[in-house]
Design an enzyme around this catalytic site. Structure first.
Site, mmCIF file in Angstrom:
data_model
loop_
_atom_site.group_PDB
_atom_site.id
_atom_site.type_symbol
_atom_site.label_atom_id
_atom_site.label_comp_id
_atom_site.label_asym_id
_atom_site.label_seq_id
_atom_site.Cartn_x
_atom_site.Cartn_y
_atom_site.Cartn_z
ATOM 1 N N GLU A 42 -7.744 -22.775 -12.011
ATOM 2 C CA GLU A 42 -7.699 -22.735 -13.474
ATOM 3 C C GLU A 42 -6.780 -21.620 -13.970
ATOM 4 O OE1 GLU A 42 -8.887 -24.747 -15.762
ATOM 5 O OE2 GLU A 42 -9.811 -26.089 -14.305
ATOM 6 N N TYR A 127 -12.366 -21.299 -22.469
ATOM 7 C CA TYR A 127 -11.948 -22.527 -21.794
ATOM 8 C C TYR A 127 -12.154 -22.422 -20.280
ATOM 9 C CZ TYR A 127 -9.222 -26.216 -19.764
ATOM 10 O OH TYR A 127 -8.840 -27.301 -19.005
ATOM 11 N N ASP A 145 -9.086 -29.269 -24.686
ATOM 12 C CA ASP A 145 -7.757 -28.689 -24.514
ATOM 13 C C ASP A 145 -6.750 -29.557 -25.252
ATOM 14 O OD1 ASP A 145 -7.464 -30.931 -22.939
ATOM 15 O OD2 ASP A 145 -6.791 -29.857 -21.145
ATOM 16 N N CYS A 193 -2.200 -40.842 -21.964
ATOM 17 C CA CYS A 193 -2.014 -40.502 -23.377
ATOM 18 C C CYS A 193 -1.252 -39.189 -23.520
ATOM 19 C CB CYS A 193 -3.376 -40.417 -24.079
ATOM 20 S SG CYS A 193 -3.290 -40.551 -25.871
ATOM 21 N N CYS A 199 0.050 -46.491 -22.351
ATOM 22 C CA CYS A 199 -1.243 -47.177 -22.516
ATOM 23 C C CYS A 199 -1.420 -48.305 -21.505
ATOM 24 C CB CYS A 199 -1.365 -47.743 -23.925
ATOM 25 S SG CYS A 199 -0.870 -46.595 -25.230
#
Length: 304
Positions: A42, A127, A145, A193, A199
């Site tokens: 992270e 976060y 996010d 996305c 899509c």
């Protein structure tokens, strides 16, 4: 724009989790529930391309495989590794090292398990704390996010407002499923996305509900533009750290030409001795280097 959340939350949840579990990007940090390894991933992933993170992540864990190994490491070596792998702000390496030390000294080597307690670790913000709680302990809240905001805005018309995004994300996340849910919705934003939506190609599982897919309006919340790295103060700070990583100690006049070909100790502005001293002092204030004064000039070394 007002939100139009579908009534059948269970169908939305099921569609997304089935899509994710059927096929998703195979990052090494998704194959572990070790909180140390997840924290490393992270921190490395903050504003850094994942392709670069994968190589650095493997090298980092080869060198410091357990939290105790990192806590016992020389901080200068950790900072030098960070800079050498172009992982962004070197303070992240310093904070990661200090967080590991906290886990060993204050928590007897065992990570806290919930977001609030994880935030007590150095450099761990809301976060990151939530991500570690989610992916290591399945004990987090809904992640929000940039990817998640983009998905919720396009699919369900959630207004570009942090409180609205947080509420909508929480509404959708199934209770006790933060690990798979947060991975899945971030994967949706990263794969299907993105800023240029894919899509149909990615088989987005939310097409049947998605306002953007129906209307063709794929407007999304603005993404802050990163300042240019080339020629920035951040770039030269990294060059200082890398240069010092190859030498026990350098004077300012020895260091200057190693980080800038146009270094002029008696000049004005960028590239001058005063400019270099400012960089070094900033790094010293951040606890990354040590500066000593001697008869033959100012000497700098990575902090041990």
């Amino acid at each position: 724009m007002s939100a139009h959340l579908p009534d059948d939350h269970d169908a939305v949840r099921e569609a997304l989790t089935e899509w994710y579990e059927a096929d998703h990007r195979d990052f090494p940090w998704r194959r572990t529930d070790d909180p140390y390894r997840i924290l490393v991933s992270e921190v490395m992933s903050q504003q850094t391309q994942l392709s670069r993170v994968e190589e650095a992540y493997a090298d980092f864990l080869d060198r410091w495989p357990e939290v105790g190994d990192l806590a016992a490491a020389d901080r200068g070596e950790v900072v030098s590794f960070w800079s050498g792998h172009s992982l962004g702000y070197n303070n992240r390496a310093k904070y990661l090292h200090e967080a590991a030390t906290q886990v060993i000294e204050e928590y007897d080597g065992t990570f806290p398990t919930d977001p609030e307690d994880l935030r007590e670790l150095m450099g761990v913000g809301p976060y990151t704390a939530n991500a570690v709680a989610s992916f290591a302990f399945n004990n987090g809240d809904a992640v929000v996010d940039t990817n998640v905001k983009r998905v919720l805005h396009r699919a369900f018309g959630v207004p570009d407002d942090d409180a609205e995004f947080a509420e909508a994300a929480a509404d959708f996340m199934p209770e006790g499923k933060s690990r798979v849910w947060n991975n899945a919705i971030m994967e949706l934003g990263g794969v299907a996305c993105g800023q240029s939506p894919r899509c149909d190609e990615a088989g987005c599982p939310w097409r049947r509900w998605c306002r953007a897919y129906e209307t063709g309006d794929f407007t999304a919340p603005d993404v802050p533009e990163q300042p240019s790295f080339e020629g920035s103060r951040r770039q030269f700070r990294g060059k200082v750290v890398r240069a010092l990583g190859n030498h026990d100690e350098l004077t300012l006049d020895e260091l200057g030409p190693r980080i800038r070909v146009d270094y002029a100790p008696d000049g004005d502005g960028e590239g001058s001795g005063e400019w270099l001293r400012g960089l070094v002092d900033d790094l010293a204030d951040d606890g990354l280097v040590e500066v000593t004064e001697a008869d033959d000039g100012t000497a700098v070394r990575l902090r041990r």
